[in-house]
Each structure stands twice: as structure tokens, then as C-alpha cells.
Design a protein around this motif. Structure first.
Motif, mmCIF file in Angstrom:
data_model
loop_
_atom_site.group_PDB
_atom_site.id
_atom_site.type_symbol
_atom_site.label_atom_id
_atom_site.label_comp_id
_atom_site.label_asym_id
_atom_site.label_seq_id
_atom_site.Cartn_x
_atom_site.Cartn_y
_atom_site.Cartn_z
ATOM 1 N N MET A 1 2.938 5.185 16.350
ATOM 2 C CA MET A 1 4.377 4.940 16.209
ATOM 3 C C MET A 1 4.608 3.735 15.304
ATOM 4 S SD MET A 1 7.229 4.139 19.145
ATOM 5 C CE MET A 1 6.489 2.551 19.561
ATOM 6 N N VAL A 2 5.475 3.895 14.336
ATOM 7 C CA VAL A 2 5.802 2.789 13.433
ATOM 8 C C VAL A 2 6.782 1.843 14.111
ATOM 9 C CG1 VAL A 2 6.939 2.189 11.257
ATOM 10 C CG2 VAL A 2 5.348 4.121 11.345
ATOM 11 N N ARG A 3 6.431 0.560 14.134
ATOM 12 C CA ARG A 3 7.320 -0.444 14.707
ATOM 13 C C ARG A 3 7.773 -1.485 13.685
ATOM 14 N NH1 ARG A 3 4.904 -3.202 19.756
ATOM 15 N NH2 ARG A 3 2.852 -2.867 18.813
ATOM 16 N N ALA A 4 7.125 -1.496 12.518
ATOM 17 C CA ALA A 4 7.496 -2.441 11.465
ATOM 18 C C ALA A 4 7.354 -1.771 10.106
ATOM 19 C CB ALA A 4 6.616 -3.681 11.527
ATOM 20 N N VAL A 5 8.298 -2.050 9.225
ATOM 21 C CA VAL A 5 8.267 -1.517 7.861
ATOM 22 C C VAL A 5 8.195 -2.704 6.907
ATOM 23 C CG1 VAL A 5 9.356 0.006 6.187
ATOM 24 C CG2 VAL A 5 9.742 0.374 8.634
ATOM 25 N N VAL A 6 7.182 -2.685 6.048
ATOM 26 C CA VAL A 6 6.948 -3.787 5.111
ATOM 27 C C VAL A 6 7.117 -3.262 3.687
ATOM 28 C CG1 VAL A 6 5.354 -5.589 4.369
ATOM 29 C CG2 VAL A 6 5.332 -4.803 6.755
ATOM 30 N N PHE A 7 7.843 -4.025 2.882
ATOM 31 C CA PHE A 7 8.194 -3.587 1.531
ATOM 32 C C PHE A 7 7.544 -4.455 0.463
ATOM 33 C CE2 PHE A 7 11.587 -2.012 4.185
ATOM 34 C CZ PHE A 7 11.905 -0.772 3.648
ATOM 35 N N ASP A 8 7.031 -3.780 -0.553
ATOM 36 C CA ASP A 8 6.705 -4.404 -1.827
ATOM 37 C C ASP A 8 8.023 -4.866 -2.470
ATOM 38 O OD1 ASP A 8 5.264 -4.974 -4.266
ATOM 39 O OD2 ASP A 8 5.976 -3.057 -5.049
ATOM 40 N N VAL A 9 7.936 -5.575 -3.588
ATOM 41 C CA VAL A 9 9.141 -6.124 -4.222
ATOM 42 C C VAL A 9 9.480 -5.400 -5.526
ATOM 43 C CG1 VAL A 9 10.242 -8.208 -5.150
ATOM 44 C CG2 VAL A 9 8.717 -8.370 -3.154
ATOM 45 N N GLY A 10 8.691 -5.621 -6.579
ATOM 46 C CA GLY A 10 9.006 -5.059 -7.885
ATOM 47 C C GLY A 10 8.994 -3.543 -7.903
ATOM 48 N N GLU A 11 10.059 -2.939 -8.358
ATOM 49 C CA GLU A 11 10.276 -1.495 -8.444
ATOM 50 C C GLU A 11 10.242 -0.798 -7.085
ATOM 51 O OE1 GLU A 11 11.607 -0.030 -10.779
ATOM 52 O OE2 GLU A 11 11.388 -1.533 -12.329
ATOM 53 N N THR A 12 10.292 -1.579 -6.022
ATOM 54 C CA THR A 12 10.507 -1.045 -4.679
ATOM 55 C C THR A 12 11.876 -1.506 -4.202
ATOM 56 O OG1 THR A 12 8.137 -1.022 -4.201
ATOM 57 C CG2 THR A 12 9.640 -0.961 -2.308
ATOM 58 N N LEU A 13 12.078 -2.824 -4.192
ATOM 59 C CA LEU A 13 13.388 -3.401 -3.905
ATOM 60 C C LEU A 13 14.124 -3.795 -5.184
ATOM 61 C CD1 LEU A 13 12.475 -5.813 -0.950
ATOM 62 C CD2 LEU A 13 13.147 -3.402 -0.821
ATOM 63 N N ASP A 156 0.733 0.318 13.449
ATOM 64 C CA ASP A 156 2.167 0.409 13.725
ATOM 65 C C ASP A 156 3.024 -0.049 12.549
ATOM 66 O OD1 ASP A 156 1.352 1.228 16.195
ATOM 67 O OD2 ASP A 156 2.053 -0.526 17.285
ATOM 68 N N VAL A 157 2.368 -0.287 11.402
ATOM 69 C CA VAL A 157 3.057 -0.773 10.200
ATOM 70 C C VAL A 157 3.132 0.342 9.156
ATOM 71 C CG1 VAL A 157 2.980 -2.407 8.272
ATOM 72 C CG2 VAL A 157 2.291 -3.154 10.573
ATOM 73 N N ALA A 158 4.302 0.516 8.565
ATOM 74 C CA ALA A 158 4.445 1.345 7.362
ATOM 75 C C ALA A 158 4.605 0.399 6.174
ATOM 76 C CB ALA A 158 5.650 2.263 7.469
ATOM 77 N N VAL A 168 0.078 1.403 -1.693
ATOM 78 C CA VAL A 168 0.026 2.290 -0.537
ATOM 79 C C VAL A 168 -1.375 2.750 -0.153
ATOM 80 C CG1 VAL A 168 2.409 2.995 -0.834
ATOM 81 C CG2 VAL A 168 0.622 4.336 -1.921
ATOM 82 N N LEU A 169 -2.276 2.968 -1.110
ATOM 83 C CA LEU A 169 -3.624 3.372 -0.713
ATOM 84 C C LEU A 169 -4.399 2.220 -0.074
ATOM 85 C CD1 LEU A 169 -4.723 5.868 -3.505
ATOM 86 C CD2 LEU A 169 -3.594 6.305 -1.315
ATOM 87 N N PRO A 170 -4.322 0.993 -0.594
ATOM 88 C CA PRO A 170 -4.949 -0.116 0.137
ATOM 89 C C PRO A 170 -4.326 -0.324 1.516
ATOM 90 C CG PRO A 170 -4.521 -0.761 -2.126
ATOM 91 C CD PRO A 170 -3.836 0.555 -1.923
ATOM 92 N N ALA A 171 -3.016 -0.090 1.642
ATOM 93 C CA ALA A 171 -2.380 -0.176 2.954
ATOM 94 C C ALA A 171 -2.938 0.880 3.891
ATOM 95 C CB ALA A 171 -0.865 -0.032 2.820
ATOM 96 N N ALA A 172 -3.116 2.097 3.372
ATOM 97 C CA ALA A 172 -3.701 3.167 4.181
ATOM 98 C C ALA A 172 -5.115 2.809 4.614
ATOM 99 C CB ALA A 172 -3.701 4.475 3.402
ATOM 100 N N ASP A 173 -5.899 2.235 3.702
ATOM 101 C CA ASP A 173 -7.263 1.828 4.035
ATOM 102 C C ASP A 173 -7.271 0.738 5.105
ATOM 103 O OD1 ASP A 173 -8.262 3.628 2.203
ATOM 104 O OD2 ASP A 173 -8.497 2.145 0.606
ATOM 105 N N ALA A 174 -6.181 -0.038 5.177
ATOM 106 C CA ALA A 174 -6.057 -1.086 6.193
ATOM 107 C C ALA A 174 -5.551 -0.532 7.520
ATOM 108 C CB ALA A 174 -5.121 -2.183 5.699
ATOM 109 N N GLY A 175 -5.300 0.774 7.579
ATOM 110 C CA GLY A 175 -4.852 1.403 8.816
ATOM 111 C C GLY A 175 -3.363 1.565 8.939
ATOM 112 N N MET A 176 -2.624 1.239 7.869
ATOM 113 C CA MET A 176 -1.166 1.332 7.892
ATOM 114 C C MET A 176 -0.702 2.714 7.448
ATOM 115 S SD MET A 176 -0.230 -2.379 6.263
ATOM 116 C CE MET A 176 -0.830 -3.879 7.072
ATOM 117 N N ARG A 177 0.551 3.015 7.699
ATOM 118 C CA ARG A 177 1.135 4.262 7.219
ATOM 119 C C ARG A 177 1.658 4.027 5.809
ATOM 120 N NH1 ARG A 177 5.384 8.406 10.188
ATOM 121 N NH2 ARG A 177 5.479 9.897 8.473
#
Length: 214
Positions: A1-13, A156-158, A168-177
Motif C-alpha cells: 500500500m502506498v502511503r507516501a508519494v515523492v516527486f522529482d522536480v524538473g519536468e515533473t513539477l 510504501d513509497v511511490a 523511476v527505475l532506480p526507485a523501483a530497484d530501491a523497492g519503491m513503486r
């Protein structure tokens, strides 16, 4: 279950069009030419710094930034402000928080970026940059810091970003969504790659509530 959403900055926000248009003027190039060089770097997996090196061979980027600050101390130069936010940012962040999710911003950014983001009054729980952490994506240490900042296990992090390789792929390798947002040159190109099958792909941050808040 995702409980936190973390955002990149450039071209994301942040829509970086104005930033790179100002850079084009600084380098003496038509905006379309410099933006094209950036797109070419994205398409060929070359670092963004190569676009500057092609535009002005031998450029010392840090020295050029310092000269620019001297020449135009009151201008935005290579920086951003609230006018550069993509229009879906505030509504999406608000909706995620209203859904009970923690919302965090953490990306590869210079020291002044945190103050610029904080000045926008975004509905987020925390903002951090690679500069203050002393580590950049895609280093796994960066994503360990992200999980610590979010205050929940990595599972629990996206993590939402516009690049497969850095975000996103390094995040996935770290266990994140992993969630890839299809915008900016990297986002559009990377969404077409086979590796994008490892992550969710969205066209708008507004899609995140339906995707994650379940």
C-alpha cells in the motif's frame, strides 16, 4: 500500500521551457536550436551537460552561471519560480494529501531550488535537494534518504519522475513503486522504451490519485 508519494522536480513539477529558453539567449542560440540539442541528448542517452558543450565548446558551466549572476543579479537566469509549475501540480498535490498520503519533493537540484520551491507554498510535507544531501540520483543512497524523509518503508513509497534512468527505475530497484510522467523530452522518449513496462506511466499528475490512493 502506498502511503507516501515523492516527486522529482524538473519536468515533473517544473516546466523547464523558460529556463532553457533563457539559456539559449545567454548562449546566443535560437531557442528551438538549443531545445533541439536537449532533445537530442535525451534521445541518445547523453547527459544534459553535453547540450551546453555542443552549443559552446569548452564552456565552463559553473563559471558561466557565476558570470550570468553578475550580469543579471535580479533575473531568474537558470532558476525557476511559481510561473514554471505545470498547471496540474497544485491540484494533484492537494488531492493526494486529501486522500491521506504524505507528499514529498526530492530531486537532483542546486542549493537555491529548495528555497524557490518553499516560496511557492506547495501542499507538501517536506522538500529536499540532492545538494543538501550530498548525493544525487540514481545513487541508491539518495533513495534511502527519500524513504527516511517520507517516514515509511520504501515499499510504501511511490516515486514520480520523468526519466527511467535517473528516477523511476532506480526507485523501483530501491523497492519503491515507480511512476513515470510522460512529459518533457525524457518523459516522452522513455515512455516508449521497453523498460517502461516496469512502471506505471501517467500523462498527468492528476492521474495519481486514482492510481495510488486505493
Amino acid at each position: 500500500m502506498v502511503r507516501a508519494v515523492v516527486f522529482d522536480v524538473g519536468e515533473t513539477l517544473i516546466d523547464e521551457t523558460r529556463i532553457f529558453t533563457r539559456w539559449a539567449a545567454r548562449l546566443g542560440l535560437p531557442a528551438g536550436t538549443f531545445l533541439g540539442l536537449i532533445g537530442a541528448c535525451a534521445a541518445t542517452d547523453r547527459p544534459l551537460s553535453d547540450a551546453f558543450a555542443i552549443a559552446r565548446p569548452g564552456i565552463d558551466l559553473e563559471a558561466e552561471i557565476a558570470r550570468w549572476a553578475h550580469d543579471d543579479p535580479e533575473g531568474l537566469r537558470e532558476n525557476f519560480d511559481a510561473d514554471d509549475l505545470y498547471p496540474d501540480v497544485r491540484p494533484a498535490l492537494t488531492a493526494l494529501r486529501d486522500a491521506g498520503l504524505a507528499v514529498v519533493v526530492a530531486g537532483n537540484q542546486p542549493p537555491q531550488a529548495r528555497a524557490a520551491l518553499e516560496a511557492m507554498g506547495l501542499p507538501v510535507d517536506a522538500i529536499r535537494t540532492s545538494d543538501e544531501w550530498g548525493v544525487e540520483k540514481p545513487d541508491p543512497v539518495f533513495f534511502a534518504r527519500v524513504a527516511d524523509l517520507a517516514g515509511v518503508p520504501a515499499s510504501d513509497v511511490a516515486y514520480v519522475g520523468d526519466r527511467l534512468d535517473n528516477d523511476v527505475l532506480p526507485a523501483a530497484d530501491a523497492g519503491m513503486r515507480p511512476v513515470l510522467v510522460r512529459r518533457g523530452p525524457w518523459g516522452y522518449l522513455h515512455a516508449e522504451r521497453p523498460e517502461a513496462a516496469r512502471c506505471a506511466v501517467v500523462d498527468s499528475l492528476g492521474d495519481l490519485v486514482g492510481l495510488l490512493a486505493r
